[in-house]
Design a protein around this motif. Structure first.
Motif, PDB file in Angstrom:
ATOM      1  N   SER A   1      -1.497  -6.192   8.774  1.00 38.27           N
ATOM      2  CA  SER A   1      -0.613  -5.909   7.809  1.00 38.27           C
ATOM      3  C   SER A   1      -1.519  -6.281   6.467  1.00 38.27           C
ATOM      4  O   SER A   1      -2.511  -6.570   6.346  1.00 38.27           O
ATOM      5  CB  SER A   1       0.591  -6.030   7.663  1.00 38.27           C
ATOM      6  OG  SER A   1       1.353  -5.257   6.597  1.00 38.27           O
ATOM      7  N   ASN A   2      -0.682  -6.466   5.269  1.00 39.94           N
ATOM      8  CA  ASN A   2      -1.505  -6.462   4.181  1.00 39.94           C
ATOM      9  C   ASN A   2      -1.568  -8.212   3.726  1.00 39.94           C
ATOM     10  O   ASN A   2      -0.502  -8.932   3.830  1.00 39.94           O
ATOM     11  CB  ASN A   2      -0.888  -5.762   2.944  1.00 39.94           C
ATOM     12  CG  ASN A   2      -0.978  -4.246   3.021  1.00 39.94           C
ATOM     13  OD1 ASN A   2      -1.930  -3.859   3.570  1.00 39.94           O
ATOM     14  ND2 ASN A   2       0.064  -3.670   2.614  1.00 39.94           N
TER      15      ASN A   2
ATOM     16  N   ASN B   1      -8.843  -1.072   1.610  1.00 44.25           N
ATOM     17  CA  ASN B   1      -9.143  -0.249   2.738  1.00 44.25           C
ATOM     18  C   ASN B   1     -10.345   0.743   2.301  1.00 44.25           C
ATOM     19  O   ASN B   1     -11.351   0.921   2.933  1.00 44.25           O
ATOM     20  CB  ASN B   1      -8.226   0.661   3.398  1.00 44.25           C
ATOM     21  CG  ASN B   1      -8.549   1.136   4.599  1.00 44.25           C
ATOM     22  OD1 ASN B   1      -9.267   0.580   5.516  1.00 44.25           O
ATOM     23  ND2 ASN B   1      -8.345   2.437   4.605  1.00 44.25           N
TER      24      ASN B   1
ATOM     25  N   SER C   1       2.122 -10.160   4.875  1.00 43.28           N
ATOM     26  CA  SER C   1       2.987  -9.368   5.656  1.00 43.28           C
ATOM     27  C   SER C   1       2.609  -9.053   7.038  1.00 43.28           C
ATOM     28  O   SER C   1       3.640  -8.200   7.474  1.00 43.28           O
ATOM     29  CB  SER C   1       3.459  -8.262   4.576  1.00 43.28           C
ATOM     30  OG  SER C   1       2.204  -7.383   4.632  1.00 43.28           O
ATOM     31  N   SER C   2       1.487  -9.771   7.449  1.00 46.97           N
ATOM     32  CA  SER C   2       1.570  -9.622   8.945  1.00 46.97           C
ATOM     33  C   SER C   2       2.159 -10.356  10.018  1.00 46.97           C
ATOM     34  O   SER C   2       2.093 -11.637   9.661  1.00 46.97           O
ATOM     35  CB  SER C   2      -0.037  -9.680   8.983  1.00 46.97           C
ATOM     36  OG  SER C   2      -0.939  -8.962   8.261  1.00 46.97           O
TER      37      SER C   2
ATOM     38  N   SER D   1      -0.772  -1.353   5.491  1.00 47.84           N
ATOM     39  CA  SER D   1       0.391  -0.830   5.506  1.00 47.84           C
ATOM     40  C   SER D   1       0.495  -0.267   4.219  1.00 47.84           C
ATOM     41  O   SER D   1       0.161  -0.918   3.244  1.00 47.84           O
ATOM     42  CB  SER D   1       1.485  -1.555   6.074  1.00 47.84           C
ATOM     43  OG  SER D   1       1.710  -2.625   5.345  1.00 47.84           O
ATOM     44  N   GLY D   2       1.052   0.936   4.233  1.00 46.24           N
ATOM     45  CA  GLY D   2       1.566   1.299   2.623  1.00 46.24           C
ATOM     46  C   GLY D   2       0.285   2.137   2.150  1.00 46.24           C
ATOM     47  O   GLY D   2      -0.709   2.265   2.564  1.00 46.24           O
ATOM     48  N   SER D   3       0.461   2.272   0.776  1.00 47.07           N
ATOM     49  CA  SER D   3      -0.672   2.963   0.050  1.00 47.07           C
ATOM     50  C   SER D   3      -1.914   2.189  -0.352  1.00 47.07           C
ATOM     51  O   SER D   3      -2.853   2.606  -0.207  1.00 47.07           O
ATOM     52  CB  SER D   3      -0.054   3.351  -1.206  1.00 47.07           C
ATOM     53  OG  SER D   3       1.005   4.173  -1.201  1.00 47.07           O
ATOM     54  N   PHE D   4      -1.738   1.091  -0.518  1.00 42.09           N
ATOM     55  CA  PHE D   4      -2.723  -0.009  -0.687  1.00 42.09           C
ATOM     56  C   PHE D   4      -2.821  -0.952   0.461  1.00 42.09           C
ATOM     57  O   PHE D   4      -2.498  -2.110   0.502  1.00 42.09           O
ATOM     58  CB  PHE D   4      -2.459  -0.800  -1.937  1.00 42.09           C
ATOM     59  CG  PHE D   4      -2.291   0.041  -2.935  1.00 42.09           C
ATOM     60  CD1 PHE D   4      -3.599   0.427  -3.766  1.00 42.09           C
ATOM     61  CD2 PHE D   4      -1.160   0.219  -3.571  1.00 42.09           C
ATOM     62  CE1 PHE D   4      -3.427   1.187  -4.683  1.00 42.09           C
ATOM     63  CE2 PHE D   4      -0.952   0.915  -4.734  1.00 42.09           C
ATOM     64  CZ  PHE D   4      -2.103   1.674  -5.272  1.00 42.09           C
ATOM     65  N   LYS D   5      -3.806  -0.652   1.541  1.00 39.69           N
ATOM     66  CA  LYS D   5      -4.059  -1.544   2.590  1.00 39.69           C
ATOM     67  C   LYS D   5      -4.984  -2.559   2.103  1.00 39.69           C
ATOM     68  O   LYS D   5      -6.058  -2.321   1.617  1.00 39.69           O
ATOM     69  CB  LYS D   5      -4.614  -0.597   3.659  1.00 39.69           C
ATOM     70  CG  LYS D   5      -3.635   0.437   4.172  1.00 39.69           C
ATOM     71  CD  LYS D   5      -4.463   1.691   5.352  1.00 39.69           C
ATOM     72  CE  LYS D   5      -3.450   2.581   5.713  1.00 39.69           C
ATOM     73  NZ  LYS D   5      -2.738   3.317   4.814  1.00 39.69           N
TER      74      LYS D   5
END
Length: 142
Positions: A103-104, A53, A125-126, A74-78
């Motif tokens: 999502s990722n 991101n 994870s989408s 989502s999370g720290s590493f999009k």
């Protein structure tokens, strides 16, 4: 001519083919993570990687690409998948696109078959990862 280089920045790296195509490609390459390379019968090179991101605006999408908007997230590493097809002479990008849902995603490898169709193998994870209407299983199963 064409060349292939490995560019590193911090703990990420990306295999850059035809590095001299654009300065924008150089900027995008060193801040994202490369995962796969393949080629077709005409000598075009395909590269895939994880686009994060914080550097998605530097990834060089092309006019008419499947998806020109980063959607990972989502999370720290999009992250989304970035796919680029380089011309065989190294003079241009044939196409460059994002691939993913909300999502990722992460690509693991690329395969080009005898009909020059590109297969991208990876993880998502989408819940809304784009699938075709005739996909074997278009639902996310965890």
């Amino acid at each position: 001519g064409s060349n292939v280089s490995l560019v590193r920045a911090g703990n990420t790296s990306f295999v850059v083919a035809l590095l001299n195509t654009t300065e924008q490609m150089q900027d995008a390459a060193y801040t994202n993570l490369g995962s796969g390379l393949s080629y077709d019968d005409a000598g075009n090179l395909y590269g895939a990687g994880t686009v994060f991101n914080d550097n998605a605006s530097n990834y060089p999408t092309t006019t008419g690409a499947y998806d020109t908007i980063f959607g990972g997230g989502s999370g720290s590493f999009k992250a989304d998948i970035g796919i680029t097809k380089f011309a065989s002479d190294g003079a241009s990008l044939v196409y460059s696109t994002f691939l993913g849902g909300s999502s990722n995603e992460c690509p693991h490898s690329l395969v080009v078959d005898g009909d020059d169709e590109l297969y991208v193998l990876g993880t998502t994870s989408s819940l809304d990862f784009p699938t075709s209407s005739n996909a074997y299983d278009p639902s996310f199963n965890g």
